[in-house]
Design a protein around this motif. Sequence first.
Motif, PDB file in Angstrom:
ATOM      1  N   TRP A  31      14.941  44.422 -12.312  1.00 21.20           N
ATOM      2  CA  TRP A  31      14.176  43.393 -12.994  1.00 21.20           C
ATOM      3  C   TRP A  31      14.028  42.128 -12.150  1.00 21.20           C
ATOM      4  N   ALA A  32      15.063  41.710 -11.443  1.00 20.04           N
ATOM      5  CA  ALA A  32      15.001  40.476 -10.653  1.00 20.04           C
ATOM      6  C   ALA A  32      13.906  40.561  -9.587  1.00 20.04           C
ATOM      7  N   GLN A  33      13.789  41.685  -8.928  1.00 14.41           N
ATOM      8  CA  GLN A  33      12.753  41.844  -7.909  1.00 14.41           C
ATOM      9  C   GLN A  33      11.365  41.990  -8.530  1.00 14.41           C
ATOM     10  N   LEU A  34      11.301  42.581  -9.716  1.00 16.45           N
ATOM     11  CA  LEU A  34      10.018  42.832 -10.358  1.00 16.45           C
ATOM     12  C   LEU A  34       9.434  41.596 -11.041  1.00 16.45           C
ATOM     13  N   GLN A  35      10.280  40.603 -11.364  1.00 11.86           N
ATOM     14  CA  GLN A  35       9.780  39.406 -12.039  1.00 11.86           C
ATOM     15  C   GLN A  35       8.716  38.688 -11.220  1.00 11.86           C
ATOM     16  N   ALA A  36       8.868  38.686  -9.910  1.00 10.59           N
ATOM     17  CA  ALA A  36       7.897  38.018  -9.045  1.00 10.59           C
ATOM     18  C   ALA A  36       6.530  38.707  -9.105  1.00 10.59           C
ATOM     19  N   MET A  37       6.523  39.984  -9.404  1.00  7.56           N
ATOM     20  CA  MET A  37       5.263  40.743  -9.463  1.00  7.56           C
ATOM     21  C   MET A  37       4.759  40.924 -10.881  1.00  7.56           C
ATOM     22  N   LEU A  38       5.367  40.261 -11.849  1.00  5.04           N
ATOM     23  CA  LEU A  38       5.034  40.505 -13.250  1.00  5.04           C
ATOM     24  C   LEU A  38       3.583  40.151 -13.577  1.00  5.04           C
ATOM     25  N   LEU A  39       3.131  38.983 -13.217  1.00  4.23           N
ATOM     26  CA  LEU A  39       1.766  38.580 -13.549  1.00  4.23           C
ATOM     27  C   LEU A  39       0.725  39.483 -12.885  1.00  4.23           C
ATOM     28  N   PRO A  40       0.815  39.757 -11.564  1.00  2.00           N
ATOM     29  CA  PRO A  40      -0.171  40.690 -10.975  1.00  2.00           C
ATOM     30  C   PRO A  40      -0.116  42.086 -11.598  1.00  2.00           C
ATOM     31  N   ALA A  41       1.087  42.532 -11.944  1.00  2.00           N
ATOM     32  CA  ALA A  41       1.218  43.862 -12.554  1.00  2.00           C
ATOM     33  C   ALA A  41       0.553  43.897 -13.919  1.00  2.00           C
ATOM     34  N   VAL A  42       0.764  42.866 -14.713  1.00  2.01           N
ATOM     35  CA  VAL A  42       0.152  42.819 -16.046  1.00  2.01           C
ATOM     36  C   VAL A  42      -1.365  42.725 -15.924  1.00  2.01           C
ATOM     37  N   LEU A  43      -1.831  41.906 -14.979  1.00  5.22           N
ATOM     38  CA  LEU A  43      -3.275  41.770 -14.780  1.00  5.22           C
ATOM     39  C   LEU A  43      -3.909  43.081 -14.318  1.00  5.22           C
ATOM     40  N   ALA A  44      -3.151  43.913 -13.647  1.00  8.83           N
ATOM     41  CA  ALA A  44      -3.664  45.216 -13.216  1.00  8.83           C
ATOM     42  C   ALA A  44      -3.506  46.265 -14.318  1.00  8.83           C
TER      43      ALA A  44
END
Length: 119
Positions: free
Chosen positions: A78-91
């Motif tokens: 989760w800690a590493q994925l938090q930085a990519m959360l917004l781009p992931a949700v937008l995709a």
Amino acid sequence: MELMFEFARILLFCFAGELCHTLLPLPIPASVYGLLLLLAALRLGAVKLAQVRRAALFLTGVFPLLFVPAAAGVMELWAQLQAMLLPAVLALVPVTVLVMAVSGRVTQYFVRRKERDHV
């Protein structure tokens, strides 16, 4: 015992998919090859639905359990994925909506076609 033979038939197509993936220079996963081969065998009558039905229903029944390890891995990272959360949700959101819309349209098409053919 019949259930074992049904699983064996399905596994045969899985192995055939692995073989196709190894031999063919296409970027298609082995599981997709296996599914396409099984679909072709079912459509051509080489395999009857009754010969794989119970095993296939069992496998689709336990299919959601196969996502548990992946979900646990996501929680661990989760800690590493938090930085990519917004781009992931937008995709993911538009792709999810698109998949749902296309799936719904395809299902409607086949339901209408089936109703038309039976009338």
